[in-house]
Design an enzyme around this catalytic site. Structure first.
Site: not given
Length: 727
Positions: A335, A460
């Site tokens: 990520m 997110h």
């Protein structure tokens, strides 16, 4: 006087029609443009001094983006009456563009278009109606007919002219996929006639007009025209194209989509008719698609609301722009490395921090791997080197000095996150905006580690970051407007689509997405055939079945989240049979998902994944199996009710965010336009009736909210009545 088109005639009698729609960053086709364009065609055809025309754009952004979808409300069916009269009115409205473009190509004068930049949708249909198309060789040029992606199909003659130029098979391949193409590819399939250096398209178009003063008749209007590849129900190539296209379309769209079926019908019928009748066939099918709620919902969510979100619809209006110049990226895993990559691509300096240099360098290597795959596809070695130079791997928090925005993507453990948060604040100060990429942990709790919680926000991302378009912005109890503005400005810089939601466990996307997986797992516990569950999930329009999704994100991760939720809620947690399946798969059987090559599926090395045969042994098949419709209903309505709960609880402030987040976040069936659009389409009364029945059959997880019951009684909808009517 025209507001959208400038009409200039040079000494050679060549008119230049320069399109410049006021108040728009890109030219679009709206009511005013259609009026002005019709008048320009009248002048072109009637003025003897004009020998031909070049159509060009006055905007640096490109030629034309197509129909003004936000203005399509004018094409709506009348709200009262309906029936044949309403459809006739709708047909007349949608046929307007077709009629005007037909007048253009039969005006008796040769017309060329000079294309720079974007030329898609109705803009490309306009180009196809010209007698000659010149396009710039710039990498900024994009051409094509992407209407199918928003629930429509080419309705301005594109479904008829494209096949007559490139052949039916080629044209269908592009239109059914909504595929865009570059100049060289366009020339190869013959939809453009010349590719010239940027900035010379008008000159080249004029040269062609002067050399071909009599070229004012399209090939398909000339006697003896031969359809490329042949045409007609008895032509083998033509028939075989549709024999292949129909089942392929059915497989891809799972028979959920109206537009592909209408497109195939329009092409099949129209190709066998003269152009004047063919375009009426096209408009007939286009009106039929436009009259259905599906088109309205998809256009609204996939285009209008998506664009509004990207342009700052949720951004606090009174906060000055705050673009990120130097990003502190905490964590260089998949990520963190992905976020670093897209940030560097956007021109932002990135300081990539991890526990040791090997891990930090590995994150930068990920960026290099991603960019390397794009070499020759708009990426050059020089450009790649510049992007990579913006990423600096580090191991010392002190090296973050000078960063104006922080994103944390470390392990999903509150203690670990709190530790790195406090250490970063000691270097950058609490006035810096801190964003956490957590997917489940409540932001309000994490913000306690930052001394100014108003500057703490959730941001997110979805994996893989480079490909997934959505970013979920989460506000904690004390998150301030400056933090919201900073996060949204960053999302705009990296060209992603944001939604803004309020804090809760799992927020919106993770919370609602998990219900799809949980319901599928619950059915495994009940002994429902896993193949039935998976096939119905795909037929619903989801990217993959719920068991495959569970494997992809890792059953082990689901088990960890389950354990953390149980710890936090304690005795208030209500377990399910799905929990038992997850526990058994991870703890007893060691089947963690794709990550260790075994989950609900087996993943043989070099082979194709297949459902694990042992599922039947450990979760015996029930003697009585549900119907596909029953499985579909459970998978769909379990997601719908959780979305409705998020709205009722204030996790979502607007249905627009709910629809965008569902489609672009977890792949919720795009044909619905999103869960809130779909609930409006079905009607609250029908939703409540179905949920009540499911709650009685399956349990309280399906129980309707009080808000839904009130909406069922009053006839209210999530979207206002006017917006609901918009196509």
């Amino acid at each position: 006087m025209s507001n959208t088109i400038r009409f200039d005639v040079d000494a050679d009698g060549i008119a230049t029609l320069t399109i410049d729609v006021p108040g728009q960053s890109m030219n679009v086709i709206g009511a005013e443009f259609l009026t002005d364009f019709s008048a320009a065609i009248d002048r072109l055809s009637s003025d003897a001094a004009v020998k031909g025309a070049v159509i060009a754009s006055g905007k640096a952004s490109g030629f034309m983006a197509g129909m003004d979808l936000k203005g399509m409300e004018e094409m709506l069916l009348p709200q009262e009456g309906g029936g044949k009269l309403a459809m006739a009115t709708l047909f007349d409205r949608v046929f307007t563009l077709n009629a005007i473009l037909r007048r253009l190509e039969t005006c008796g004068k040769p017309v060329a278009c000079a294309i720079e930049g974007i030329c898609v949708g109705g803009g490309f249909e306009l180009a196809l109606a010209c007698h000659y198309r010149v396009v710039s060789d710039s990498s900024k040029v994009q051409l094509g007919l992407p209407e199918i992606l928003v629930g429509l199909f080419p309705g301005g003659g594109g479904s008829q002219r494209f096949p007559r130029i490139a052949g039916t098979q080629v044209a269908l391949m592009y239109m059914l996929q909504g595929k865009l193409f570059r100049p060289a590819e366009a020339a190869a399939i013959k939809v453009v006639d010349a590719v010239v250096p940027a900035g010379t398209t008008i000159e080249a178009a004029k040269a062609w007009l002067l050399a071909n003063p009599a070229a004012s008749v399209q090939p398909w209007d000339q006697k003896g025209f031969k359809f490329p590849g042949g045409v007609g129900s008895m032509n083998p190539a033509f028939a075989q194209t549709f024999m292949g296209a129909v089942p392929m379309m059915a497989k891809e769209a799972q028979r959920n989509m109206n537009a592909p079926i209408a497109l195939l019908s329009a092409v099949y019928e129209g190709a066998q008719l003269p152009m004047d009748r063919a375009i009426r066939i096209e408009s007939k099918y286009f009106a039929k698609v436009l009259a259905q709620p599906q088109a309205r919902n998809m256009v609204r969510s996939l285009f209008v609301n998506k664009q509004a979100a990207e342009r700052g619809a949720r951004r606090p209006k009174d906060i000055a722009p705050s673009p990120t110049k130097k990003l502190a990226m905490l964590g260089a895993g998949m990520m963190g490395a992905g976020i670093a990559t897209v940030a560097a691509q956007a021109g932002i300096e990135v300081v990539l921090l991890d526990r040791d240099m090997a891990a930090a360098e590995k994150g930068k290597a990920h960026a290099q791997e991603v960019l390397s795959k794009r070499l020759g596809k708009g990426m050059t070695p020089e450009k790649m080197a510049d992007i990579l130079a913006r990423i600096t791997p580090v191991t010392d928090v002190a090296d973050l000095t000078g960063c104006d925005f922080v994103i944390e993507a470390v392990f999903e453990d509150p203690a670990i996150k709190a530790d790195i948060t406090k250490r970063v604040e000691a270097v950058l100060g609490a006035d810096t905006i801190f964003g956490s990429n957590t997917s489940t942990l409540p932001i309000t709790g994490l913000a306690k580690a930052w001394s100014k919680p108003e500057n703490f926000i959730g941001i997110h991302f979805f994996s893989p970051v480079e490909k997934m378009p959505l970013v979920e912005i989460i506000t904690g109890e004390k998150t301030g407007p400056e933090a919201i503005a900073k996060a949204l400005d960053f999302v705009a810089q990296i060209k992603k689509t944001p939604i803004v939601v309020s804090d809760s466990r799992g927020f919106y996307t993770s919370r609602c997405f998990s219900t799809y997986v949980q319901e599928g797992t619950q059915m495994v516990a009940e002994g429902v055939n896993p193949a039935l569950i998976e096939n119905v999930g795909r037929q619903l329009g989801m990217p993959v079945g719920p068991l495959a999704v569970s494997d992809e994100v890792s059953i082990e991760l689901g088990h960890k989240i389950l354990a953390a939720t149980k710890r936090e809620l304690g005795s208030a947690y209500k377990g399910t049979r799905a929990d038992d399946v997850i526990e058994q798969m991870v703890v007893e059987l060691g089947r963690l998902g794709r990550k260790n090559g075994k989950g609900f599926y087996d993943y043989p090395e070099g082979g194709k994944k297949a459902l694990w045969p042992g599922l039947t042994e450990h979760f015996p098949r029930a003697a009585h199996q549900p119907t596909p419709e029953q499985v579909r209903e459970r998978l769909l309505f379990r997601q719908l009710i959780e979305c409705a709960r998020c709205y009722a609880e204030g996790v979502l402030a607007a249905p627009e965010d709910g629809d965008i987040g569902a489609i672009f976040g977890w792949g919720f069936a795009p044909w619905t336009g999103g869960p809130f659009s779909h609930m409006d389409t079905l009607g609250a009364a029908k939703i409540v009736e179905t949920l009540d029945r499911l709650a009685q059959e399956q349990g309280e997880r399906f129980s309707p909210t009080r808000q839904l019951r009130d909406m069922a009684t009053s006839g209210a909808t999530f979207y206002p009545a006017k917006a609901k009517a918009a196509a």
